[in-house]
Design a protein around this motif. Structure first.
Motif, PDB file in Angstrom:
ATOM      1  N   ARG A  19       0.750  -1.083  -0.020  1.00 50.82           N
ATOM      2  CA  ARG A  19       0.055   0.016  -0.004  1.00 50.82           C
ATOM      3  C   ARG A  19       0.895   1.208   0.079  1.00 50.82           C
ATOM      4  O   ARG A  19       0.628   2.224  -0.940  1.00 50.82           O
ATOM      5  N   GLN A  20       1.797   1.371   0.951  1.00 49.58           N
ATOM      6  CA  GLN A  20       2.695   2.585   0.850  1.00 49.58           C
ATOM      7  C   GLN A  20       3.434   2.579  -0.453  1.00 49.58           C
ATOM      8  O   GLN A  20       3.551   3.796  -0.778  1.00 49.58           O
ATOM      9  N   TYR A  21       3.993   1.812  -1.025  1.00 52.08           N
ATOM     10  CA  TYR A  21       4.577   1.715  -2.094  1.00 52.08           C
ATOM     11  C   TYR A  21       3.825   2.178  -3.316  1.00 52.08           C
ATOM     12  O   TYR A  21       4.271   3.096  -4.001  1.00 52.08           O
ATOM     13  N   LYS A  22       2.667   1.668  -3.461  1.00 49.30           N
ATOM     14  CA  LYS A  22       1.769   2.266  -4.329  1.00 49.30           C
ATOM     15  C   LYS A  22       1.470   3.828  -4.317  1.00 49.30           C
ATOM     16  O   LYS A  22       1.304   4.451  -5.205  1.00 49.30           O
ATOM     17  N   GLN A  23       1.102   4.069  -3.014  1.00 58.30           N
ATOM     18  CA  GLN A  23       0.923   5.624  -2.670  1.00 58.30           C
ATOM     19  C   GLN A  23       2.227   6.373  -3.141  1.00 58.30           C
ATOM     20  O   GLN A  23       2.060   7.516  -3.880  1.00 58.30           O
ATOM     21  N   LEU A  24       3.416   5.969  -2.819  1.00 57.69           N
ATOM     22  CA  LEU A  24       4.556   6.761  -3.376  1.00 57.69           C
ATOM     23  C   LEU A  24       4.470   6.760  -4.768  1.00 57.69           C
ATOM     24  O   LEU A  24       4.851   7.860  -5.487  1.00 57.69           O
ATOM     25  N   GLN A  25       4.239   6.046  -5.572  1.00 56.13           N
ATOM     26  CA  GLN A  25       4.205   5.732  -6.875  1.00 56.13           C
ATOM     27  C   GLN A  25       3.293   6.505  -7.529  1.00 56.13           C
ATOM     28  O   GLN A  25       3.570   7.098  -8.766  1.00 56.13           O
ATOM     29  N   GLU A  26       2.184   6.836  -6.926  1.00 60.93           N
ATOM     30  CA  GLU A  26       1.129   7.697  -7.542  1.00 60.93           C
ATOM     31  C   GLU A  26       1.618   9.218  -7.477  1.00 60.93           C
ATOM     32  O   GLU A  26       0.841   9.933  -8.076  1.00 60.93           O
ATOM     33  N   ILE A  27       2.467   9.508  -6.806  1.00 58.40           N
ATOM     34  CA  ILE A  27       3.037  11.081  -6.503  1.00 58.40           C
ATOM     35  C   ILE A  27       3.885  11.310  -7.719  1.00 58.40           C
ATOM     36  O   ILE A  27       5.033  10.662  -7.841  1.00 58.40           O
ATOM     37  N   VAL A  39      13.739  18.548  -1.254  1.00 53.14           N
ATOM     38  CA  VAL A  39      14.156  17.904  -0.145  1.00 53.14           C
ATOM     39  C   VAL A  39      12.863  16.870   0.099  1.00 53.14           C
ATOM     40  O   VAL A  39      13.086  15.745   0.328  1.00 53.14           O
ATOM     41  N   LEU A  40      11.710  17.325  -0.161  1.00 56.17           N
ATOM     42  CA  LEU A  40      10.715  16.164   0.002  1.00 56.17           C
ATOM     43  C   LEU A  40      10.660  15.050  -0.965  1.00 56.17           C
ATOM     44  O   LEU A  40      10.573  14.078  -0.704  1.00 56.17           O
ATOM     45  N   GLN A  45      12.275   9.626  -2.535  1.00 60.61           N
ATOM     46  CA  GLN A  45      12.991   8.499  -3.273  1.00 60.61           C
ATOM     47  C   GLN A  45      13.651   7.651  -2.207  1.00 60.61           C
ATOM     48  O   GLN A  45      13.702   6.422  -2.610  1.00 60.61           O
ATOM     49  N   ARG A  46      14.069   8.168  -1.246  1.00 62.03           N
ATOM     50  CA  ARG A  46      14.689   7.212  -0.357  1.00 62.03           C
ATOM     51  C   ARG A  46      13.738   6.128   0.316  1.00 62.03           C
ATOM     52  O   ARG A  46      14.055   4.981   0.349  1.00 62.03           O
ATOM     53  N   GLN A  47      12.385   6.923   0.613  1.00 65.93           N
ATOM     54  CA  GLN A  47      11.462   5.769   1.099  1.00 65.93           C
ATOM     55  C   GLN A  47      11.077   4.846  -0.104  1.00 65.93           C
ATOM     56  O   GLN A  47      10.855   3.516   0.290  1.00 65.93           O
ATOM     57  N   THR A  48      11.029   5.264  -1.133  1.00 68.88           N
ATOM     58  CA  THR A  48      10.535   3.997  -2.463  1.00 68.88           C
ATOM     59  C   THR A  48      11.636   3.150  -2.372  1.00 68.88           C
ATOM     60  O   THR A  48      11.461   1.915  -2.619  1.00 68.88           O
ATOM     61  N   THR A  81      16.386  -3.010   6.127  1.00 68.74           N
ATOM     62  CA  THR A  81      16.014  -1.458   5.944  1.00 68.74           C
ATOM     63  C   THR A  81      14.946  -1.256   6.734  1.00 68.74           C
ATOM     64  O   THR A  81      13.819  -2.056   6.760  1.00 68.74           O
ATOM     65  N   GLY A  82      14.795  -0.228   7.628  1.00 71.73           N
ATOM     66  CA  GLY A  82      13.688   0.186   8.516  1.00 71.73           C
ATOM     67  C   GLY A  82      12.474   0.642   7.952  1.00 71.73           C
ATOM     68  O   GLY A  82      12.360   1.532   6.891  1.00 71.73           O
ATOM     69  N   ILE A  83      11.315   0.267   8.082  1.00 73.70           N
ATOM     70  CA  ILE A  83       9.941   0.564   7.527  1.00 73.70           C
ATOM     71  C   ILE A  83       8.886   0.929   8.706  1.00 73.70           C
ATOM     72  O   ILE A  83       8.990   0.349   9.820  1.00 73.70           O
ATOM     73  N   THR A  84       8.253   2.146   8.927  1.00 74.22           N
ATOM     74  CA  THR A  84       7.272   2.668   9.655  1.00 74.22           C
ATOM     75  C   THR A  84       5.917   2.630   8.961  1.00 74.22           C
ATOM     76  O   THR A  84       5.928   2.914   7.616  1.00 74.22           O
ATOM     77  N   ASP A  85       4.998   2.112   9.681  1.00 76.22           N
ATOM     78  CA  ASP A  85       3.515   2.086   8.918  1.00 76.22           C
ATOM     79  C   ASP A  85       3.130   3.690   9.290  1.00 76.22           C
ATOM     80  O   ASP A  85       2.900   4.304  10.118  1.00 76.22           O
ATOM     81  N   GLU A  86       3.102   4.144   7.982  1.00 71.91           N
ATOM     82  CA  GLU A  86       2.795   5.449   7.867  1.00 71.91           C
ATOM     83  C   GLU A  86       1.287   5.838   8.673  1.00 71.91           C
ATOM     84  O   GLU A  86       0.884   7.129   9.073  1.00 71.91           O
ATOM     85  N   GLU A  87       0.357   5.042   8.478  1.00 71.21           N
ATOM     86  CA  GLU A  87      -0.860   5.282   9.068  1.00 71.21           C
ATOM     87  C   GLU A  87      -1.055   5.275  10.588  1.00 71.21           C
ATOM     88  O   GLU A  87      -1.649   5.912  11.506  1.00 71.21           O
ATOM     89  N   THR A  88      -0.180   4.167  11.259  1.00 73.80           N
ATOM     90  CA  THR A  88      -0.119   3.950  12.755  1.00 73.80           C
ATOM     91  C   THR A  88       0.933   4.589  13.281  1.00 73.80           C
ATOM     92  O   THR A  88       0.931   4.923  14.443  1.00 73.80           O
ATOM     93  N   GLY A  89       1.964   4.799  12.725  1.00 76.33           N
ATOM     94  CA  GLY A  89       3.292   5.369  13.264  1.00 76.33           C
ATOM     95  C   GLY A  89       4.108   4.254  13.878  1.00 76.33           C
ATOM     96  O   GLY A  89       5.061   4.515  14.430  1.00 76.33           O
TER      97      GLY A  89
END
Length: 680
Positions: A19-27, A39-40, A45-48, A81-89
């Motif tokens: 889900r997070q990957y698709k959300q980033l790809q849509e931007i 910077v954003l 790009q780092r998150q992707t 690599t570390g990943i955080t759930d963007e919805e719950t933190g």
């Protein structure tokens, strides 16, 4: 938790990752000039990139840890690599470099006091579970518990390590992030304020440890160091190609990877400078055994020679300064004594070129002041123009000296003109003096200083080379690794690590020995240690991780039988499913001879030489000195007789290198008398 339950956890995490990957790809990517938006975009790009790594192999370990202050057990899934759930933190996957992940590597099951150091201080607790997982193509393939609280013995960690070590290799070195051992973890996480020197036996994983250390330093000191200011020096282009995938697998890019000679010639930036081809130098050294004797006082690889260069540079700098006064107009004189005071007092700590630039600036200001003696503005303008013409003429007395020209003058002044190389026939040993002269004369651009330097196969580095790199590395931040038993370029390198420790100082240096060999089977390591026993002043023997295999096979053959025996060996190894096979000869000449003899019978046989820039895997034939640093599923050593491998240091190290390239199978063929190095 059963395998089925781990499958369920994986499925839940993959849903969030996807889900997070698709959300980033849509931007849409931002390509504008707004700095904040840039910077954003860089952050996205780092998150992707992190999510791409996680989707390929989400994690490899699980650690259930009870924080005594919190009073609850938390499951930590550890990945590259570390990943955080963007919805719950919530932290979905813990980065292997994070503080809590250090417990996964350091905990053996016997420690009473378990803690890790977080940004908030020490966190004390208790480990309930330590689990290894293998996930391939989003499927949980293997679950191995290496520790379960309350169970007396759990051998799962050893089982998992042996399973990973037993996997066949391809043509690239791979990361070991899932199987980092306690002693390796200690080196990887050592603070950057000390020089780390690693003496590691063949197969101890020292190269991989150094690469993981780079990834850790970038994570731990991300506010202080930058990837583009880190550099890895490797022995040759083939080895660089072989290790090229490790850092990208760990999500690390932009680190320079090169050889010392390539970097040096680029840094010197003099297109006339050319090194004698390395393959030619290697060929002469290893085939003709030309281990030349050099007067210790005039050995270009030593600190002593560096000190001679320093003294002569100081003399040349004094000679470089004009002895005449500066007279911009008749009767108006700037005395040379004042210029010398600037040089020797005001600019004392500056390099020669900086002294020149500062002197030029001061003389221009002096002219600005002196021109005011003329009352008429037109006269001032004419006088200033004339004075500046005189200044340009005066400044031309400082000749623009290139490092090579200064080097030749120094050798001539020292009465050693016979040591002076031609511009297009430099030896490797000439590069350190040339770089040193450039750095002392012209200075070092701050943007070209290093934040951290890794030197692999450092036993083949000279103290002078290291001293040059020390001058341009901030905080003396180094990871230096090698094996004195594999110092086959002893005409260029060192015989003991103390010379490097002395260069930095005992308190600035952390010395580690890695004596466990994870590469080869028990039988291959024990056999190779027999060779090592013939070497005086050797480091420690390799200790095998008990992974048993076939015995090493010694086969006497006649020259008439040899080709048929080689073909039989290749067919046998390929039938066993070995992916990477190496036929190792003593010299490059022998490699080429065997290749032409065998290529019709073995069509997929390829030659790997010191001139190559890549290693393609498969079935290769190569000289022993090119094989150093590489590893193969199966190795056949040819010509293991008294003529090729007599009982002397260089031959001993070469044969040791050849045998320790093998992971699973080692066979040795010889004609005539078997080398005494292979006899107990």
């Amino acid at each position: 938790m059963s395998k089925q339950e781990e499958i369920k956890v994986l499925e839940e995490k993959l849903v969030i990752l996807t889900r997070q990957y698709k959300q980033l790809q849509e931007i849409p990517p931002y390509t504008g000039e707004d700095f904040n938006l840039q910077v954003l975009e860089a952050s996205r790009q780092r998150q992707t990139a992190a999510l791409e790594i996680a989707l390929k192999e989400p994690y490899f370990g699980r650690l259930d840890f009870e924080d005594f202050d919190e009073g609850q057990v938390e499951q930590h899934y550890i990945g590259k690599t570390g990943i955080t759930d963007e919805e719950t933190g919530n932290i979905l996957i813990v980065d292997w470099r994070a503080p809590v992940a250090s417990l996964f590597y350091a905990f053996s099951g016997s420690e009473d006091d378990v803690y890790y150091e977080s940004p908030d201080g020490l966190i004390d607790g208790e480990i309930h579970l330590k689990r290894n997982l293998i996930i391939r193509e989003n499927n949980v393939q293997r679950v191995v518990d290496s520790y379960v609280r309350g169970q007396q013995e759990t051998s799962g960690g050893d089982e998992f390590l042996l399973y990973k070590l037993g996997e066949q290799k391809d043509n690239r070195l791979r990361d070991i992030v899932a199987t980092i051992q306690g002693e390796q973890n200690k080196i990887i996480r050592h603070p950057r304020n000390q020089v780390v020197i690693i003496q590691g036996v063949a197969g101890s994983g020292k190269t991989t440890v150094a690469l993981h250390r780079l990834a850790y330093l970038l994570y731990e000191y991300r506010e202080q160091i930058r990837a583009e200011r880190m550099i890895i020096f490797a022995p040759n282009s083939v080895f660089l190609d072989y290790i090229s995938q490790v850092l990208p697998e760990l999500g690390v890019g932009d680190i320079q990877q090169t050889t010392f000679s390539t970097w040096a010639l680029t840094t010197l930036d003099d297109h006339k400078l050319k090194l004698i081809p390395m393959h030619e130098r290697r060929r002469q050294y290893f085939e003709m055994r030309t281990n030349e004797q050099i007067d210790t006082d005039w050995n270009k690889r030593t600190q002593s020679f560096k000190e001679k260069i320093d003294r002569e540079l100081e003399k040349l700098e004094v000679e470089w300064i004009p002895t005449e006064d500066f007279e911009p107009w008749p009767g108006v004189i700037f005395q040379n004594e004042q210029l010398l005071r600037w040089m020797n007092e005001d600019f004392k700590e500056a390099v020669a070129i900086t002294k020149f630039e500062r002197t030029k600036a001061r003389l221009k200001r002096w002219i600005e002041i002196e021109v005011k003696r003329f009352d008429d503005p037109k006269e001032q303008q004419q006088a200033k123009r004339k004075a500046n013409e005189q200044l340009r003429s005066y400044l031309r007395k400082w000749k623009n000296e290139k490092p090579y020209d200064l080097y030749i003058r120094i050798l001539k002044n020292l009465g050693k003109f016979e040591l002076a190389p031609k511009r297009d026939q430099l030896e490797l040993e000439d590069l350190a003096p040339l770089l040193h002269i450039q750095q002392k004369w012209s200075g070092i651009d701050k943007e070209k200083q290093f934040d951290h330097v890794v030197i692999d196969e450092a036993q083949d580095f000279s103290p002078y080379q290291l001293a040059v790199l020390k001058e341009r590395t901030r905080g003396q931040s180094f990871t230096i690794l090698g094996d004195l038993s594999q110092g086959i370029h002893s005409n260029e390198g060192i015989e003991e690590w103390q010379s490097f420790i002395d260069l930095f100082g005992e308190t600035k240096t952390a010395y580690f020995e890695m004596d466990k060999s994870y590469r080869s089977t028990y039988e291959i390591i024990e056999f190779s240690n027999i060779i090592l026993s013939h070497l005086e002043n050797r480091p420690t023997y390799a200790k095998p991780v008990f992974r048993s295999g076939d015995n090493v096979n010694l086969q006497a053959v006649t020259k008439e039988e040899e080709a048929e025996s080689i073909v039989h060996w290749v067919n046998k190894m390929q039938s066993k499913g070995m992916n990477t096979l190496a036929i190792i000869t003593r010299t490059e000449k022998e490699t080429n001879s065997y290749y032409h003899q065998l290529k019709r019978q073995i069509p997929d046989l390829t030659v790997v030489s010191s001139q190559d820039h890549s290693y393609q895997g498969g079935l290769s034939i190569l000289p022993v000195y090119v094989s150093k640093g590489l590893e193969f599923d199966a190795v056949l050593v040819l010509g293991a007789d008294e003529q090729n491998y007599p009982k002397e240091p260089l031959a001993t190290k070469l044969l040791y290198v050849a045998c320790t390239r093998a992971l699973h199978h080692l066979d040795i063929m010889y004609s005539g008398t078997l080398s005494k190095l292979l006899q107990k």
